[in-house]
Write a protein that holds these residues in place. Structure first.
Motif, mmCIF file in Angstrom:
data_model
loop_
_atom_site.group_PDB
_atom_site.id
_atom_site.type_symbol
_atom_site.label_atom_id
_atom_site.label_comp_id
_atom_site.label_asym_id
_atom_site.label_seq_id
_atom_site.Cartn_x
_atom_site.Cartn_y
_atom_site.Cartn_z
ATOM 1 N N LEU B 227 0.816 -1.337 0.276
ATOM 2 C CA LEU B 227 0.039 -0.119 -0.098
ATOM 3 C C LEU B 227 0.772 1.414 -0.025
ATOM 4 O O LEU B 227 0.402 2.370 -0.029
ATOM 5 C CB LEU B 227 -0.892 0.115 1.121
ATOM 6 N N VAL B 228 2.150 1.133 -0.125
ATOM 7 C CA VAL B 228 2.943 2.424 -0.218
ATOM 8 C C VAL B 228 2.876 2.874 -1.287
ATOM 9 O O VAL B 228 3.034 4.308 -1.452
ATOM 10 C CB VAL B 228 4.583 2.207 0.187
ATOM 11 N N ARG B 229 2.404 2.362 -2.563
ATOM 12 C CA ARG B 229 2.387 3.204 -3.897
ATOM 13 C C ARG B 229 1.057 3.654 -3.648
ATOM 14 O O ARG B 229 -0.151 3.252 -3.252
ATOM 15 C CB ARG B 229 2.300 1.917 -4.951
ATOM 16 N N PRO B 230 1.015 5.067 -4.174
ATOM 17 C CA PRO B 230 -0.166 5.882 -4.057
ATOM 18 C C PRO B 230 -1.474 5.305 -4.472
ATOM 19 O O PRO B 230 -2.616 5.569 -4.142
ATOM 20 C CB PRO B 230 0.275 7.266 -4.684
ATOM 21 N N ASP B 231 -1.247 4.630 -5.828
ATOM 22 C CA ASP B 231 -2.490 4.289 -6.636
ATOM 23 C C ASP B 231 -3.106 2.845 -6.228
ATOM 24 O O ASP B 231 -4.123 2.526 -6.935
ATOM 25 C CB ASP B 231 -2.222 4.413 -8.202
#
Lengths: 273, 268, 530
Positions: B227-231
């Motif tokens: 979930l560290v990726r923004p999208d």
């Protein structure tokens, strides 16, 4: 005398931390491995400073400390104190903002809860939800949404601070002197101030001290994830790079702050005596 | 509220125990033709970047995270109890444990994770690595609870009922064994229930910093690392489910802890 | 050294400031001591070299030297410098500076890593018959000696600013450690565009230190950064829709796997026997789905790994050597030949040992961890139990270079130089960086002895044809013996703002900035983005 003995705790704690840390770091796999040199004909470990043993390093470092230095960083090739002096203002900048914001929000929630108990319950509920998510997750979500690092720190600190304070307030609210004030016809503000806030001022100071180590603990994930060039990020890089002088200095600094805060908290909070 | 919390935990426990009997997939089986798939009849929570079934990984991950966090929490509480009660004794013992607490709270605990992981033999099974990661977290997490127990034990030692016990001839180890330690047990339970979610959350933070449970083992913390990726959350909202369940589990455990001990311990 | 020379106040800087980021601070600002990519970026922006590799045509082109000539059958290299070269502070640059730089580089006390190639070349003398001519003599012919100088920054021997005197397109104006570096255009830069206008076009460059790739991407999407030069495949896919993502094709980089063949390694003897078996290595290689690795891990933005000289090195890569395809029959045949048998779903060697070993890789690299999981699955299908162990880099290097306590390693090789001489220190059997069996006193196998001979032969080759012949044979041996399994060659992926013009993304480093003097911003930055 009792106070003097208490404050002896600080140098003893620092000394023990130093010895334990040196032992850990000296035996840590990957010590003096330089990634940038892999692929060169010289071995990975060739260009870095050499100590013959953990004791050798400990003696050298103690000498550096006595001269007010912390050695030279292996990764950055810069005096450690210079690095700390560069980065301390960054950490201090968002640390004090985060700390202040967390406690202002806490005190506000405390005040509101006196008039509207539902507000207090809502604050506790929100705090419980925030405490139930990993700090890194919360901070990263905030930063990706554009919030500065200090808000991340405040959001991590606030649930603990508010639960301590609201618990203390609820315990104080039912005490005899408060009931007496109400019976005498004192208004809600006067009751709060004279019955709860003033008597709890010392404990509030103690709670402030208790949350300082929490703030330090949150610094590393916050600064690493937010890319803030502060002491927390520096500590992370020091661990990742097995930078003995740098990590030793930063850890001792954090230990000094934690110990001092613990001593203050113990002095101010009755249940700790 | 406590009943709701207990009910949620029991339901979750049943799901984690019985769930693997329902799903045909293991946590490691890769379906490389269906990577990052949305939920459907075959994959109830979709698939991850290697085509592994998210539902299976959620179940196995939950088992791993909860079991290991519980074991680590138990061990940490045992250490906290031992050190805490020793620290409640007046004099040098109290000062020594205070120093110990400060040292434990100041050490960069993730350094220990780095070191311990690097020292493990390479043929150590992934479960062993995961267990040791949690053990390290437990080892570094006992200090908070230790302080709580020390303060509580010290308070009890000076309480009227202990004085009465002393007056009736009880003393030394027997006093502690019969009167003080049994009264610390509810507090120990509270600390256990508070520490368990804390360890799970810390493992999640480690995962986001790249030090989590090793592949291919799943954990709830490891799934949060995606979930560290923004999208990710916006395009694949079902990936938030482990985060949601982690939060609910944590809230429920805290709720139960609050039910066993009304005091919100300041140092816990 | 936080702040270097600040020639103009920041307030006077034009808005044509390029903004990009790097993941960590440069390790050094000393141009000759560079060992990492970030320091190399700083060096590239502020210094100039005798020759430069055109990153699209892959040919060497003039830079400080307007021409060069090889004489004496490869023993003498003569550079003719441009006239009128000046450092940023006005100090003239001439052959004396070249000679001083080379002599400094060859200093055996400092032992600069970047000088290894030059030391191996055996420079006998550096002569300066005139201010514009430099003659470099070697003891033996050296193939492609001029390409050694595409990395060597020519530093001033007379400027009071010493190494800080910039000959490149930019001057380092400000450096705040942990935060940013700011560069200003060098008014004395020698290049001009086709209309005679002085280059560079940009007034300034600001490089932020940004370790978090997600934050970096968010800033790019907000318009705060103009370039994302190390884009991962997932981010590339996400940014493709905006039309700002670019793919320059396969790089020289390689994701590689090798087995520990060091005789003194503290691993079980039966494992050493497996790893030394060519059939075993070939079997493993044929059992891996390279196409799946490309498709799943890199979203198609890579090519299956071929060998030490990537296909993108068009001049040197062998047309006969191809990526090993997934071939279960070849795997089975090689395992049978080596005496391995399947029993109860598990592979065993001839002595009855179950085939199980560990694969070490570095943590915090998402692509590599996924590849390791896929390799684990592929090997499980042939009855091999693989343990994936992820360590942080220092701990991994310790096992790799000091204790040799590992079974197999999965890592990435960054291909910096197109010229194959760059890889000598890995492929020579005597080298400490000879991954699978370092520092051999004598080559352990006939094929390693042959590789040593071929590499030395190509180093001293007197013609490109002979050199190519030796290099092709080298690649064929590697493909046959498989001491290193090449898994994928990732593509060069970058995101470039529409405001930025002149970009010609290359698969060679520095991918976006290689022609930095030609880059320009079509519109100035808005206040909001500053």
């Amino acid at each position: 005398m009792h106070l003097a003995l208490r404050f002896l705790r600080l140098p003893i704690t620092l000394a023990i931390t130093f010895l334990v840390l040196t032992a850990l770091l000296w035996n840590a796999p990957g010590r003096d491995m330089d990634e940038a040199r892999w692929g060169q004909t010289q071995t990975a470990a060739s260009a870095l400073p050499k100590w013959s043993s953990g004791l050798d390093f400990a003696a050298w470092y103690a000498g550096e400390l006595l001269h007010g230095r912390g050695g030279t960083s292996i990764q950055f090739n810069v005096p450690v104190m210079e690095l700390i002096a560069e980065r301390a203002p960054v950490t201090a900048g968002h640390a004090w903002r985060g700390f202040l914001a967390a406690w202002l929000a806490t005190l506000l929630a405390g005040s509101l809860s006196y008039f509207w108990p539902a507000a207090g319950r809502a604050a506790l509920g929100a705090g419980s939800l925030l405490r139930s998510l990993p700090a890194a997750f919360v901070v990263l979500a905030l930063v990706l949404a554009g919030a500065p690092a200090w808000i991340g720190l405040a959001v991590v600190l606030w649930p603990k601070a508010s639960s301590y304070w609201l618990t203390l307030l609820s315990q104080s609210g039912g005490r005899n002197h408060v009931l007496a004030l109400i019976a005498q016809g004192a208004g809600p503000w006067r009751t709060q101030w004279h019955g709860i806030w003033r008597p709890c001022a010392r404990q509030l100071a103690g709670l402030l001290a208790v949350t300082v180590p929490l703030l330090l603990g949150a610094l590393i994930p916050v600064e690493v994830l937010c890319d803030e060039p502060g002491l927390g990020q520096l500590a992370w890089k020091a661990v990742a790079g097995r930078d003995l002088p740098l990590l030793t200095t930063i850890t001792l600094l954090f230990t000094a702050v934690t110990s001092t805060a613990s001593l203050l908290a113990e002095s101010l909070l009755p249940e700790a005596q | 509220m406590n009943r709701a919390a207990a009910g949620l935990l029991i339901a979750l426990g049943l799901l984690l125990i019985l769930g693997p009997l329902v799903t045909p997939y293991t946590y490691a089986a890769q379906d490389r033709d269906h990577i990052l798939a949305s939920p459907d009849a075959d994959h109830w929570l979709g698939t991850d970047a290697l085509g592994r079934d998210n539902f299976a990984r959620f179940l196995y991950g939950g088992r791993l995270s909860l079991t290991m966090a519980a074991a680590a929490s138990l061990a940490a509480c045992a250490v906290a109890a031992a050190v805490g009660t020793a620290g409640a004794l007046p004099g040098a013992s109290h000062a020594a444990t205070a120093v110990l607490f400060d040292v434990m709270l100041s050490m960069p605990w993730f350094l220990l994770v780095f070191i311990v992981r690097a020292l493990l033999p390479l043929d150590a099974p992934p479960l062993t690595t995961a267990a040791i990661t949690f053990a390290v977290l437990g080892f570094t997490g006992w200090a908070h609870g230790g302080r709580v127990l020390r303060d509580a034990a010290a308070g009890m030692a000076g309480s009227p009922w202990v004085r009465q016990a002393r007056a009736t001839g009880s003393g030394g180890a027997a006093l502690w064994r019969r009167h003080i330690i049994p009264n610390l047990l509810p507090l120990l339970l509270t600390q256990f229930l508070l520490l368990l979610p804390m360890l799970m959350l810390t493992e999640a933070t480690l995962g986001m910093l790249g030090l989590g449970i090793p592949e291919p083992l799943p954990s709830w913390g490891g799934s949060l690392a995606e979930l560290v990726r923004p999208d990710t959350a916006t395009q694949r909202p079902w990936t938030l489910i482990p985060a949601l369940l982690l939060a609910l589990t944590s809230i429920s455990l805290r709720q139960l802890a609050g039910g066993t001990d009304k005091r919100e311990a300041v140092f816990g | 050294m936080k702040h270097l020379l600040l020639l103009l106040p920041a307030a006077l800087l034009s808005a044509a400031e390029l903004r990009l980021s790097m993941r960590s601070d440069p390790r050094t600002l000393e141009p000759l001591a560079v060992t990492d990519q970030n320091s190399d970026t700083v060096r590239y922006l502020t210094t100039a070299r005798l020759v430069r590799r055109h990153r699209i045509t892959q040919k060497l082109e003039p830079e400080l030297a307007e021409k060069w000539e090889v004489r004496d059958q490869g023993r003498t290299l003569v550079f003719r410098l441009r006239a009128g070269l000046r450092y940023a502070d006005g100090t003239p640059a001439d052959s004396q500076d070249v000679k001083t730089t080379i002599n400094r580089l060859l200093d055996t006390v400092k032992a600069y890593p970047m000088a290894e190639g030059l030391r191996a070349a055996g420079i006998a003398a550096v002569e300066t018959p005139s201010p514009l001519e430099v003659r470099i003599r070697t003891n033996e012919p050296v193939a492609g000696l001029e390409s050694f100088f595409e990395e060597v920054p020519i530093l001033s021997s007379r400027s009071p600013l010493k190494d800080n005197a910039a000959l490149g397109p930019f001057i380092l104006a400000e450096y705040k450690r942990g935060s940013f570096l700011r560069f200003q255009r060098n008014p004395n830069y020698f290049r001009k565009d086709s209309t005679g206008r002085p280059l560079p076009r940009l007034d300034a460059i600001r490089v932020d230190i940004q370790a978090n790739p997600e934050l970096e991407r968010t800033r790019f999407e907000k318009g705060e950064l103009h370039i994302l030069s190390a884009l991962d495949p997932e981010s590339f896919t996400a940014l493709q829709k905006s039309g700002q993502a670019q793919d320059a094709g396969p790089t020289l980089d390689g994701e590689i796997l090798w087995f520990n063949q060091f005789p003194g390694a503290p691993i079980p003897e039966h494992r050493k026997r497996w790893f030394r078996s060519r059939e075993f290595r070939r079997a493993i290689s044929a059992a891996l789905h390279r196409d799946d690795l490309v498709r799943v891990v890199y979203s198609g933005r890579a090519v299956p790994g071929v060998g030490p000289i990537a296909p993108s090195a068009r001049e040197w890569s062998s047309p006969k050597v191809r990526a090993q395809p997934f071939d279960p029959k070849e795997t089975a045949a090689n395992l049978a030949k080596a005496g391995f048998i399947q029993r109860g779903g598990q592979l065993h060697d001839a002595e009855g040992n179950a085939v199980t070993f560990s694969l070490l890789t570095n943590s915090n690299n998402r692509q590599r961890m996924r590849m390791a999981a896929m390799i684990q699955q592929d090997l499980e299908k042939i009855g091999i139990r693989l343990q994936v162990v992820a360590l942080d880099m220092p701990a991994l290097l310790e096992r790799m270079t000091r204790s040799s306590n590992y079974d197999a390693i999965l890592l990435g090789m960054v291909g910096i130089d197109l010229d194959p001489n760059d890889q000598m220190n890995i492929w020579l059997s005597s080298s400490g960086s000879h991954a699978w069996n370092p520092s051999q006193k004598q080559p352990a196998t006939p094929w390693e002895a042959e590789i040593d001979q071929l590499l030395k032969a190509q180093f001293h080759a007197t013609s490109p044809a002979k050199r190519k012949q030796a290099l092709h044979r080298f690649q064929e041996i590697v493909a046959a013996e498989v001491p290193v399994l090449y898994l994928v060659h990732p593509n060069a992926l970058a995101a470039v703002s529409r405001q930025l013009t002149g970009v010609r993304l290359s698969s060679l480093l520095p991918r976006v900035l290689w022609n930095v003097e030609e880059l320009d911003l079509a519109a100035p930055l808005t206040a909001a983005s500053q």
